[in-house]
Design an enzyme around this catalytic site. Structure first.
Site, PDB file in Angstrom:
ATOM      1  N   ASP A   1      45.514  76.640  22.406  1.00 20.36           N
ATOM      2  CA  ASP A   1      44.294  76.754  21.603  1.00 20.36           C
ATOM      3  C   ASP A   1      43.508  78.017  21.940  1.00 20.36           C
ATOM      4  O   ASP A   1      43.121  78.780  21.057  1.00 20.36           O
ATOM      5  CB  ASP A   1      43.409  75.524  21.815  1.00 20.36           C
ATOM      6  CG  ASP A   1      43.840  74.353  20.954  1.00 20.36           C
ATOM      7  OD1 ASP A   1      44.986  74.371  20.448  1.00 20.36           O
ATOM      8  OD2 ASP A   1      43.037  73.422  20.785  1.00 20.36           O
TER       9      ASP A   1
ATOM     10  N   GLU B   1      45.108  65.839  15.919  1.00 21.41           N
ATOM     11  CA  GLU B   1      46.475  66.333  15.753  1.00 21.41           C
ATOM     12  C   GLU B   1      47.386  65.271  15.157  1.00 21.41           C
ATOM     13  O   GLU B   1      48.378  65.570  14.491  1.00 21.41           O
ATOM     14  CB  GLU B   1      47.022  66.827  17.088  1.00 21.41           C
ATOM     15  CG  GLU B   1      46.519  68.189  17.515  1.00 21.41           C
ATOM     16  CD  GLU B   1      45.134  68.164  18.120  1.00 21.41           C
ATOM     17  OE1 GLU B   1      44.711  69.184  18.679  1.00 21.41           O
ATOM     18  OE2 GLU B   1      44.435  67.127  18.042  1.00 21.41           O
TER      19      GLU B   1
ATOM     20  N   LYS C   1      49.130  72.747  24.507  1.00 19.34           N
ATOM     21  CA  LYS C   1      48.042  73.059  23.570  1.00 19.34           C
ATOM     22  C   LYS C   1      46.712  73.174  24.287  1.00 19.34           C
ATOM     23  O   LYS C   1      45.877  74.008  23.946  1.00 19.34           O
ATOM     24  CB  LYS C   1      47.965  71.979  22.484  1.00 19.34           C
ATOM     25  CG  LYS C   1      46.946  72.281  21.388  1.00 19.34           C
ATOM     26  CD  LYS C   1      47.028  71.247  20.290  1.00 19.34           C
ATOM     27  CE  LYS C   1      46.179  71.675  19.100  1.00 19.34           C
ATOM     28  NZ  LYS C   1      44.741  71.746  19.402  1.00 19.34           N
TER      29      LYS C   1
END
Length: 429
Positions: free
Chosen positions: A48, A337, A410
């Site tokens: 991210d 997600e 992530k």
């Protein structure tokens, strides 16, 4: 890559908390929006935050980085005229930059994760940007999204807070740069208000004036402002640390996690209070959390709205609690997600947990004796689900295999490395 999590009765050791992903992405953005050079100390490294790094450079910022800091020279209110931006699977980065992209003539956000971010809706932000005089082309509210802006106006803006607070944050980052003053009204029940507090904290540090009502439902934002170039220090990350702390809580443990600010405004700081409510022996002093777990936990009831990114870890701990736990006001977990209620609970059931779902609730009938395990489970490409399922694997009778566990990168690339350092029996396959 898949991860085998073997039963692990004991965890011991000390780690430093990862730097906060939420603060890192915000600091990188406000540094890019400043004219001049800013320094961000101890920035997080994850998919991210790396997406934000990549995109602000595409938009014209320069970034030089070493092991301690990132030095950013910003583009101010004049980003480059780029044709395409790729945020990967980073929903918050997409939404923040959808606002900033209105300063460009024509930008397309591409869809590289059709089974994850590509499924998430952004209609409320698209509608709000339309009120700024911006044309947005989209796929039923989803990626790919093309923004045709250049000269967005301010004025009166209404935005729904029902699905995500990220839409409001996007407007708060953008509107100070506009020629007109702006009045933002939030419609419906604003989710994750505590995260708006983080956005306002970062904006204030960047020299931006925003007048917010106490309930965060109306905002007055003077236009023609400039972001100040300056130094920022990223605090430790509670959302990622929540999984480590929950893992320590469900095992026999002596675990220390450093760099977790006692005074932090991160809503996920509630993981410390929740574990204490569950009877877990722990202390939190001088930004250090020390857990001496005995594997015994009590059921709780908890309003999860203010601690969205720690709820799955809390639920994993509650799987082994004595009694029935209830986590309510968590509907926004469905719009992450993956559907972090239906999808996550389906995998917990495979592992042997006794869980129920409502539209906005998760109910856990605890099994202090543990769960069966011995299954392969699907984490749905979701980093929070991966971490939470690993907690359950530590107390399962048989190993659990988590499919595509590499997507933990992530937000927390070193997660399994840190677990292993504490003694967890985990293995990549």
């Amino acid at each position: 890559m898949d991860m085998i999590v073997n039963p692990t009765p004991r965890l011991n050791g000390k780690i430093g908390a990862l730097s906060s992903k939420n603060y890192t992405t915000r600091y990188l953005l406000v540094a890019a929006l400043a004219e001049g050079t800013s320094t961000v100390y101890y920035p997080a490294h994850s998919e991210d935050s790396d997406a934000m790094r990549r995109c602000i450079q595409d938009l014209g910022a320069t970034l030089i980085e070493d092991d301690e800091k990132a030095t950013i020279t910003g583009f101010g209110k004049h980003p480059l005229d780029v044709q395409e931006l790729n945020v990967g699977n980073a929903g918050a980065v997409l939404r923040f930059l959808m606002g900033i992209a209105t300063l460009c003539p024509d930008v397309t956000f591409v869809n590289t994760y059709p089974d994850s971010l590509g499924k998430r809706p952004h209609d409320d932000l698209i509608e709000a940007l339309g009120q700024l005089g911006v044309e947005v082309e989209h796929n039923d509210g989803r990626l790919p999204i093309t923004i045709r802006g250049g000269k967005p106006t301010g004025g009166k803006i209404k935005v729904s807070g029902e699905v995500s607070s990220q839409y409001l944050s996007a407007l708060l980052f953008l509107t100070p740069l506009l020629e007109q003053d702006s009045e933002i009204e939030v419609l419906g029940d604003l989710k994750s208000k505590v995260v708006i507090g983080q956005t306002l904290e970062v904006l204030e540090q960047a020299g931006i004036i925003v007048h917010a009502s106490p309930d965060y439902m109306t905002f007055s934002v003077p236009g023609r402002q400039s972001y100040k170039a300056q130094d920022y220090t990223v605090q430790g990350d509670y959302p990622g640390s929540a999984a480590i702390l929950a893992a320590a809580a469900v095992t026999q443990s002596d675990v220390v996690v450093e760099r977790l600010s006692v005074a932090s405004k991160q809503g996920e700081r509630a993981i410390v209070d929740v574990l204490q409510m569950m009877g877990v022996p722990l202390t939190h002093e001088n930004d250090i959390v020390h857990v001496k777990g005995n594997g015994r936990l009590k059921a709780i009831e908890f309003d999860g709205d203010a601690a969205t990114d720690a709820v799955l870890a809390m639920v994993a701990a509650a799987v082994f609690a004595e009694g029935t736990s209830r986590f309510y006001n968590v509907e926004n977990l469905r719009y992450k997600e993956c559907d972090r209620i239906t999808d996550y609970l389906a995998e917990l059931r495979k592992a042997g947990a006794n869980v129920e779902e409502r539209q906005a609730e998760i109910i856990v009938h605890g099994r202090p004796e543990g769960v069966e395990g011995g299954v392969e489970i699907n984490a749905h490409y979701d980093h929070r689900v991966i971490m939470a399922l690993s907690i359950v694997g530590l107390r399962a009778a048989q190993p659990i295999t988590i499919k595509d566990a590499h997507h933990v990168a992530k937000s927390y690339p070193q997660y399994f490395e840190h677990l292993e350092a504490l003694g967890a029996q985990v293995k990549w396959i």
